[in-house]
Design a protein around this motif. Structure first.
Motif, mmCIF file in Angstrom:
data_model
loop_
_atom_site.group_PDB
_atom_site.id
_atom_site.type_symbol
_atom_site.label_atom_id
_atom_site.label_comp_id
_atom_site.label_asym_id
_atom_site.label_seq_id
_atom_site.Cartn_x
_atom_site.Cartn_y
_atom_site.Cartn_z
ATOM 1 N N PHE A 299 0.835 -1.194 0.000
ATOM 2 C CA PHE A 299 0.000 0.000 0.000
ATOM 3 C C PHE A 299 0.875 1.252 0.000
ATOM 4 N N ASP A 300 0.319 2.359 -0.551
ATOM 5 C CA ASP A 300 1.120 3.581 -0.665
ATOM 6 C C ASP A 300 0.758 4.644 0.363
ATOM 7 N N GLY A 301 -0.261 4.384 1.196
ATOM 8 C CA GLY A 301 -0.666 5.368 2.184
ATOM 9 C C GLY A 301 -1.519 6.479 1.626
ATOM 10 N N ASN A 302 -1.793 6.434 0.329
ATOM 11 C CA ASN A 302 -2.601 7.468 -0.324
ATOM 12 C C ASN A 302 -3.916 6.903 -0.854
ATOM 13 N N GLY A 303 -4.314 5.764 -0.326
ATOM 14 C CA GLY A 303 -5.592 5.183 -0.714
ATOM 15 C C GLY A 303 -5.519 4.165 -1.825
ATOM 16 N N TYR A 304 -4.304 3.721 -2.167
ATOM 17 C CA TYR A 304 -4.165 2.758 -3.255
ATOM 18 C C TYR A 304 -3.386 1.527 -2.801
ATOM 19 N N ALA A 305 -3.703 0.427 -3.457
ATOM 20 C CA ALA A 305 -3.021 -0.842 -3.228
ATOM 21 C C ALA A 305 -2.356 -1.271 -4.528
ATOM 22 N N TYR A 306 -1.288 -2.069 -4.405
ATOM 23 C CA TYR A 306 -0.516 -2.521 -5.556
ATOM 24 C C TYR A 306 -0.326 -4.030 -5.413
ATOM 25 N N THR A 307 -0.702 -4.778 -6.431
ATOM 26 C CA THR A 307 -0.702 -6.232 -6.361
ATOM 27 C C THR A 307 0.149 -6.808 -7.481
ATOM 28 N N THR A 308 0.949 -7.817 -7.165
ATOM 29 C CA THR A 308 1.729 -8.508 -8.190
ATOM 30 C C THR A 308 0.871 -9.577 -8.853
ATOM 31 N N ALA A 309 1.028 -9.696 -10.164
ATOM 32 C CA ALA A 309 0.381 -10.761 -10.935
ATOM 33 C C ALA A 309 1.487 -11.573 -11.594
ATOM 34 N N PHE A 310 1.702 -12.778 -11.101
ATOM 35 C CA PHE A 310 2.859 -13.575 -11.503
ATOM 36 C C PHE A 310 2.774 -13.996 -12.964
ATOM 37 N N ILE A 311 1.636 -14.514 -13.398
ATOM 38 C CA ILE A 311 1.544 -15.079 -14.743
ATOM 39 C C ILE A 311 1.493 -13.979 -15.791
ATOM 40 N N SER A 312 0.740 -12.930 -15.533
ATOM 41 C CA SER A 312 0.657 -11.841 -16.513
ATOM 42 C C SER A 312 1.783 -10.822 -16.369
ATOM 43 N N SER A 313 2.728 -11.058 -15.443
ATOM 44 C CA SER A 313 3.949 -10.247 -15.313
ATOM 45 C C SER A 313 3.645 -8.756 -15.233
ATOM 46 N N GLU A 314 2.943 -8.369 -14.174
ATOM 47 C CA GLU A 314 2.587 -6.959 -14.044
ATOM 48 C C GLU A 314 2.326 -6.606 -12.583
ATOM 49 N N VAL B 270 -0.408 -4.259 -10.557
ATOM 50 C CA VAL B 270 -1.722 -3.667 -10.774
ATOM 51 C C VAL B 270 -2.052 -2.747 -9.595
ATOM 52 N N LYS B 271 -2.415 -1.518 -9.895
ATOM 53 C CA LYS B 271 -2.760 -0.527 -8.878
ATOM 54 C C LYS B 271 -4.285 -0.405 -8.810
ATOM 55 N N TRP B 272 -4.811 -0.470 -7.583
ATOM 56 C CA TRP B 272 -6.265 -0.381 -7.433
ATOM 57 C C TRP B 272 -6.639 0.457 -6.218
ATOM 58 N N SER B 273 -7.874 0.947 -6.232
ATOM 59 C CA SER B 273 -8.338 1.883 -5.214
ATOM 60 C C SER B 273 -8.925 1.140 -4.019
ATOM 61 N N LEU B 274 -8.562 1.590 -2.816
ATOM 62 C CA LEU B 274 -9.140 1.040 -1.592
ATOM 63 C C LEU B 274 -10.523 1.631 -1.305
ATOM 64 N N GLU B 275 -10.941 2.569 -2.114
ATOM 65 C CA GLU B 275 -12.276 3.159 -1.944
ATOM 66 C C GLU B 275 -13.281 2.526 -2.898
ATOM 67 N N THR B 276 -12.900 2.416 -4.168
ATOM 68 C CA THR B 276 -13.822 1.862 -5.165
ATOM 69 C C THR B 276 -13.533 0.404 -5.488
ATOM 70 N N PHE B 277 -12.346 -0.077 -5.119
ATOM 71 C CA PHE B 277 -11.904 -1.440 -5.408
ATOM 72 C C PHE B 277 -11.856 -1.689 -6.917
ATOM 73 N N GLU B 278 -11.503 -0.644 -7.649
ATOM 74 C CA GLU B 278 -11.347 -0.747 -9.094
ATOM 75 C C GLU B 278 -9.892 -0.515 -9.475
ATOM 76 N N VAL B 279 -9.453 -1.196 -10.519
ATOM 77 C CA VAL B 279 -8.093 -1.038 -11.030
ATOM 78 C C VAL B 279 -7.964 0.322 -11.698
ATOM 79 N N VAL B 280 -6.898 1.063 -11.358
ATOM 80 C CA VAL B 280 -6.698 2.402 -11.926
ATOM 81 C C VAL B 280 -5.428 2.507 -12.771
ATOM 82 N N ASP B 281 -4.524 1.528 -12.645
ATOM 83 C CA ASP B 281 -3.289 1.575 -13.434
ATOM 84 C C ASP B 281 -2.648 0.197 -13.390
ATOM 85 N N ARG B 282 -1.783 -0.071 -14.342
ATOM 86 C CA ARG B 282 -1.009 -1.318 -14.358
ATOM 87 C C ARG B 282 0.277 -1.074 -15.129
#
Length: 660
Positions: free
Chosen positions: A407-422, A424-436
């Motif tokens: 987590f970045d402390g600014n309301g976002y989470a960042y998750t590793t995706a092993f198979i798709s090699s990326e 993924v940044k998502w919102s802790l408020e909307t639970f939607e992906v915002v960047d990858r």
């Protein structure tokens, strides 16, 4: 407003499809957000003589070490030997540090180190210690950040594969550990010889809580007996959940062969949610049973500069069926690996390796489900909460093969995706992906400085990738793993830097340099050296025979040893060179090596004493010398040992700078 919850959907890729995906991601990487611009270079540039902003404490995987990197530069600063011998400084070879590697299985000079975790105060990194687990022979080490040395190693009894470790509670009251491989256990934990096919009947796991004293000293306070699943990763809670710790588990099928197929059948496995505070209080009140559990605690006595070992024979165990309320199972899709708690302590994120969504549990809903006894059932006396009642959201399109989140402390989470090699940044408020952003390739863990605490520093992210091909100059079949530094300070992630890492890093901790730098030990005060074999002045230097043992009490200073001529040693003797570096200046170590030694050289810090054991095999004159370049006359820093036949009558004698 709470987002709509949707039924979990699970992915069932065939091996050929995974192969196609792998070729796509490895063979044709996207070129988005690649490092290479002057702006990226400027962001990672640390001028000569300047310091990095962060220390990066990386696990060394199968090296058993902890490499240390500067961030953002990616410069390799140091490597701390932890569970392995190190010829660089003699750790595990010299007599002072050999006891650090004692276990109930004997002397084990290697291990597979996975998860470093920094000590915390009030849920924030405090720069005192880093803990790290040994996966193969279950152990936890504590590294002292005043001198970057391993200060203590404790073995974990009644456990196998210490993977879900070592993760600390918010004030470092405890470090947790859990067995990856469940093992046979009867009521007295004595009968280990059972058919493997009896797994479901006889195999159990343990989740351990290691108490940490004010000075860092560790003790196994208690273990919780759990069903024979594979316990994988853990993190303690924070804020409202700070009295709890969470452990992922898989293999709820209790398979014992071909787990890639047989342990992937159930739609959901579990997170074990443990009220460690309640369990600790029960133990303090006398609850539980002391059972056999031989294990070693090895620690460095800093006063004497000697490592010591103590054997502990029992451990306290709590059975959840007898102590309700200490553990609950949270159903989690599918084969979850990582479990992470957001800075608020409200959300528990699980990386389901085979799930098409990323489940996020609500601590508030967990507590409500417990209060309402909203259970799907129970396993060995452990209630299983209703999934629909505890899940806050399922993050969709979070990548293929989600593993770990920070987590970045600014309301976002960042998750590793092993198979798709990326990442993924998502919102802790909307639970939607915002960047990858693509990584190169197959990230396992990721690290944001403070990203698993209540106060992350949302500036950098490090992706710890498992595959490296085509990133660096080739080095044959074996390549160091790739770490990639990513700027997360803006709306879009930007790849800044690649740098290779020692061993196989699994996890890392980024700690602000200003928490550590000012507390560094520059040298050891000679007058406080209470090593029993210390030689604090050249006038005290001597050689003494005790039967077949010869003790050389030696000093080093720029640029000579005292004594530097020794005679009277015989074939068959055991010679102990007790070397004290009498320098009192920063960064002036002295080394010591003698021809034919079967251990590594010594590297002795200013004010420190270290001992090399030597077994001369044949008569002759054998040179010894300083191995660390210490002055313009370093090459002249040498001496000789004369070894005479076993039946010789040559008496012990020694000298420095005088002739007969």
């Amino acid at each position: 407003m709470e987002p709509n919850k949707k039924k979990s959907r699970f992915v069932w890729w065939s091996v050929p499809l995974i192969a196609v995906l792998a070729f796509t991601f490895y063979g044709c990487p996207s070129q988005q957000n690649l490092a290479g611009s002057s702006d990226a270079a400027q962001k990672v540039y640390v001028a000569p003589g300047e310091y990095d902003e962060y220390y990066g404490m990386f696990s060394g995987g199968y090296s058993g070490q902890m490499p240390v990197y500067g961030l953002p530069s990616g410069r390799h600063l140091y490597t701390i030997p932890v569970f392995t011998q190190s010829a660089v400084n003699g750790y595990g070879y010299n007599e002072e540090t050999k006891p650090m590697l004692m276990t109930s299985h004997g002397y084990i000079p290697w291990d597979d180190a996975h998860h470093p975790e920094g000590s915390q105060t009030n849920g924030e990194l405090d720069g005192r210690w880093v803990f790290m687990n040994a996966n193969n022979t279950p152990r936890i080490a504590r590294i002292d950040l005043t001198n970057f040395q391993t200060a203590e190693i404790i073995e974990i009894p009644n456990s196998a594969g210490n993977h879900a470790s070592s993760f600390v509670t918010v004030n470092t009251e405890y470090v947790s550990a859990a067995t990856r491989f469940s093992i046979p256990m009867d009521e007295n934990l004595e009968n280990m010889d059972v058919p493997i096919s009896s797994y479901a009947e006889n195999f159990k796991g343990t989740i351990s809580f290691i108490k940490v004293g004010d000075e860092g000293q560790m003790s196994v306070d208690f273990q919780i007996l759990v069903p024979g699943f594979n316990y994988d990763l853990s993190h303690a809670g924070k804020g409202p959940s700070e009295d709890w710790a969470f452990f992922t588990s898989y293999n709820s099928e209790q398979a014992h062969t071909l787990l890639e197929r047989n342990a992937s059948r159930n739609d959901k496995d579990f997170i074990a949610a443990i009220n460690w505070r309640k369990a600790a209080d029960l133990v303090a009140e006398g609850a539980g049973e002391d059972i056999p559990g031989e294990h070693y605690r090895n620690y460095m006595d800093h006063d004497q500069q000697l490592a010591k070992s103590e054997l502990i024979e029992t451990v306290r165990v709590l059975d959840p069926s007898e102590h309700p309320g200490i553990i609950y199972y949270l159903p989690t899709p599918k084969s979850p690996h990582g479990v992470d708690v957001d800075p608020s302590g409200q959300y528990i994120v699980a990386g389901g390796k085979l799930s098409s969504v990323l489940p996020v549990h609500s601590f508030e809903k967990i507590q409500q489900a417990i209060e309402n006894e909203d259970y799907e059932g129970e396993i060995d006396g452990i209630p299983v909460l209703n999934y629909e009642s505890i899940v806050q959201a399922e993050v969709e399109n979070a990548g293929i093969g989600t593993l770990h989140t920070e987590f970045d402390g600014n309301g976002y989470a960042y998750t590793t995706a092993f198979i798709s090699s990326e990442i993924v940044k998502w919102s802790l408020e909307t639970f939607e992906v915002v960047d990858r952003i693509d990584t190169y390739y197959s990230p396992g863990h990721l690290m944001i400085p403070g990203g698993d605490t209540r106060n992350p520093e949302g500036k950098y992210l490090v992706a710890l990738n498992k595959i490296t091909k085509d990133r660096y100059l080739p080095t044959g079949p074996e390549l160091f793993h790739s770490a990639q530094l990513i700027d997360i300070s803006g709306d879009k992630m930007e790849l800044l830097l690649d740098f290779p890492t020692d061993g196989e890093p699994h996890y890392a901790q980024g700690i602000r340099a200003d928490l550590i730098v000012d507390n560094q030990i520059r040298f050891y005060e000679l007058e406080k050296n209470n090593h029993p074999d210390a030689t604090k002045t050249e006038s005290e230097a001597r050689v003494e025979r005790d039967g077949d043992n010869v003790h050389v009490y030696m000093t080093s200073i720029r640029s000579h040893f005292t004594p530097d001529n020794i005679e009277g040693v015989k074939v068959g003797d055991t010679v102990y060179f007790h070397l004290t570096n009498i320098e009192q200046d920063w960064d002036v170590p002295h080394g010591f090596a003698v021809m034919g030694a079967q251990t590594s050289e010594l590297l002795v810090m200013p004010g420190e004493t270290r001992t090399l054991e030597w077994h001369p095999k044949k008569p002759g004159v054998f040179p010894f010398y300083c191995t660390d370049f210490c002055s313009a006359l370093h090459q002249e820093m040498q001496g000789y040992v004369r070894v005479s036949p076993e039946d010789s009558d040559v008496e012990i004698s020694y000298r420095t700078g005088t002739e007969d």
